[in-house]
Design a protein around this motif. Sequence first.
Motif, PDB file in Angstrom:
ATOM      1  N   GLN A 186       0.856  -1.181   0.000  1.00  0.00           N
ATOM      2  CA  GLN A 186       0.000   0.000   0.000  1.00  0.00           C
ATOM      3  C   GLN A 186       0.896   1.236   0.000  1.00  0.00           C
ATOM      4  N   MET A 187       0.761   2.056  -1.030  1.00  0.00           N
ATOM      5  CA  MET A 187       1.620   3.223  -1.180  1.00  0.00           C
ATOM      6  C   MET A 187       0.787   4.488  -1.036  1.00  0.00           C
ATOM      7  N   ASN A 188       1.055   5.251   0.012  1.00  0.00           N
ATOM      8  CA  ASN A 188       0.349   6.506   0.277  1.00  0.00           C
ATOM      9  C   ASN A 188       1.312   7.685   0.162  1.00  0.00           C
ATOM     10  N   SER A 189       0.754   8.868   0.064  1.00  0.00           N
ATOM     11  CA  SER A 189       1.553  10.101  -0.023  1.00  0.00           C
ATOM     12  C   SER A 189       2.640   9.971  -1.086  1.00  0.00           C
ATOM     13  N   LEU A 190       2.251   9.501  -2.240  1.00  0.00           N
ATOM     14  CA  LEU A 190       3.220   9.255  -3.307  1.00  0.00           C
ATOM     15  C   LEU A 190       3.850  10.550  -3.800  1.00  0.00           C
ATOM     16  N   LYS A 191       5.121  10.432  -4.179  1.00  0.00           N
ATOM     17  CA  LYS A 191       5.903  11.560  -4.673  1.00  0.00           C
ATOM     18  C   LYS A 191       6.380  11.259  -6.092  1.00  0.00           C
ATOM     19  N   PRO A 192       6.691  12.284  -6.868  1.00  0.00           N
ATOM     20  CA  PRO A 192       7.216  12.027  -8.229  1.00  0.00           C
ATOM     21  C   PRO A 192       8.451  11.127  -8.224  1.00  0.00           C
ATOM     22  N   GLU A 193       9.261  11.214  -7.185  1.00  0.00           N
ATOM     23  CA  GLU A 193      10.467  10.378  -7.125  1.00  0.00           C
ATOM     24  C   GLU A 193      10.168   8.906  -6.856  1.00  0.00           C
ATOM     25  N   ASP A 194       8.909   8.579  -6.580  1.00  0.00           N
ATOM     26  CA  ASP A 194       8.506   7.172  -6.458  1.00  0.00           C
ATOM     27  C   ASP A 194       8.238   6.540  -7.817  1.00  0.00           C
ATOM     28  N   THR A 195       8.255   7.344  -8.869  1.00  0.00           N
ATOM     29  CA  THR A 195       8.025   6.831 -10.212  1.00  0.00           C
ATOM     30  C   THR A 195       9.098   5.821 -10.583  1.00  0.00           C
ATOM     31  N   ALA A 196       8.678   4.626 -10.981  1.00  0.00           N
ATOM     32  CA  ALA A 196       9.608   3.548 -11.303  1.00  0.00           C
ATOM     33  C   ALA A 196       8.807   2.338 -11.784  1.00  0.00           C
ATOM     34  N   VAL A 197       9.528   1.333 -12.266  1.00  0.00           N
ATOM     35  CA  VAL A 197       8.931   0.016 -12.466  1.00  0.00           C
ATOM     36  C   VAL A 197       9.124  -0.753 -11.155  1.00  0.00           C
ATOM     37  N   TYR A 198       8.052  -1.274 -10.637  1.00  0.00           N
ATOM     38  CA  TYR A 198       8.077  -2.010  -9.369  1.00  0.00           C
ATOM     39  C   TYR A 198       8.010  -3.506  -9.660  1.00  0.00           C
ATOM     40  N   TYR A 199       8.916  -4.253  -9.019  1.00  0.00           N
ATOM     41  CA  TYR A 199       9.032  -5.692  -9.234  1.00  0.00           C
ATOM     42  C   TYR A 199       8.766  -6.433  -7.930  1.00  0.00           C
ATOM     43  N   CYS A 200       7.945  -7.467  -8.015  1.00  0.00           N
ATOM     44  CA  CYS A 200       7.759  -8.381  -6.900  1.00  0.00           C
ATOM     45  C   CYS A 200       8.933  -9.357  -6.863  1.00  0.00           C
ATOM     46  N   ASN A 201       9.352  -9.700  -5.653  1.00  0.00           N
ATOM     47  CA  ASN A 201      10.500 -10.589  -5.474  1.00  0.00           C
ATOM     48  C   ASN A 201      10.216 -11.595  -4.371  1.00  0.00           C
ATOM     49  N   THR A 251       5.657  -3.800 -12.828  1.00  0.00           N
ATOM     50  CA  THR A 251       4.494  -2.971 -13.095  1.00  0.00           C
ATOM     51  C   THR A 251       4.901  -1.499 -12.937  1.00  0.00           C
ATOM     52  N   GLN A 252       4.447  -0.675 -13.861  1.00  0.00           N
ATOM     53  CA  GLN A 252       4.848   0.719 -13.874  1.00  0.00           C
ATOM     54  C   GLN A 252       4.018   1.536 -12.888  1.00  0.00           C
ATOM     55  N   VAL A 253       4.711   2.338 -12.093  1.00  0.00           N
ATOM     56  CA  VAL A 253       4.069   3.323 -11.220  1.00  0.00           C
ATOM     57  C   VAL A 253       4.580   4.694 -11.645  1.00  0.00           C
ATOM     58  N   THR A 254       3.659   5.585 -11.975  1.00  0.00           N
ATOM     59  CA  THR A 254       4.025   6.932 -12.393  1.00  0.00           C
ATOM     60  C   THR A 254       3.287   7.933 -11.518  1.00  0.00           C
ATOM     61  N   VAL A 255       4.044   8.819 -10.888  1.00  0.00           N
ATOM     62  CA  VAL A 255       3.477   9.843 -10.022  1.00  0.00           C
ATOM     63  C   VAL A 255       3.734  11.202 -10.668  1.00  0.00           C
ATOM     64  N   SER A 256       2.664  11.892 -11.018  1.00  0.00           N
ATOM     65  CA  SER A 256       2.802  13.193 -11.670  1.00  0.00           C
ATOM     66  C   SER A 256       2.835  14.303 -10.621  1.00  0.00           C
TER      67      SER A 256
END
Length: 119
Positions: free
Chosen positions: A80-95, A113-118
Amino acid sequence: QVQLVESGGGLVQSGGSLRLSCAASGSIFQVGLMGWYRQVPGKQRELVAAVSINGDANYAESVKGRFTISRDDIKQVVLQMNSLKPEDTAVYYCNAGSTDLMNPLGTYWGQGTQVTVSS
């Protein structure tokens, strides 16, 4: 072998929230810890958070207080990702696959999966 399938991600405005899920299948006894890493072009993949089967978690400093990782059962993990910032923009991988919470990098990866924060 363990297969990991991610869901969630997408585009959100700064300050918003997103939820990532990952489901494991295959050899469940090899799943071990489950976690999330992220990567932006030109940089190394970095740990976001990892969680053990009993709920103990390890977070990157940059996400503490904003992200929460949880483990519903041995086969599923949610970020669960709250208070997202532009610097959180990335491809997120489960491991998955590690047994050491302090060194949680495991053998098995999801497709990302791509996460993009504008801003």
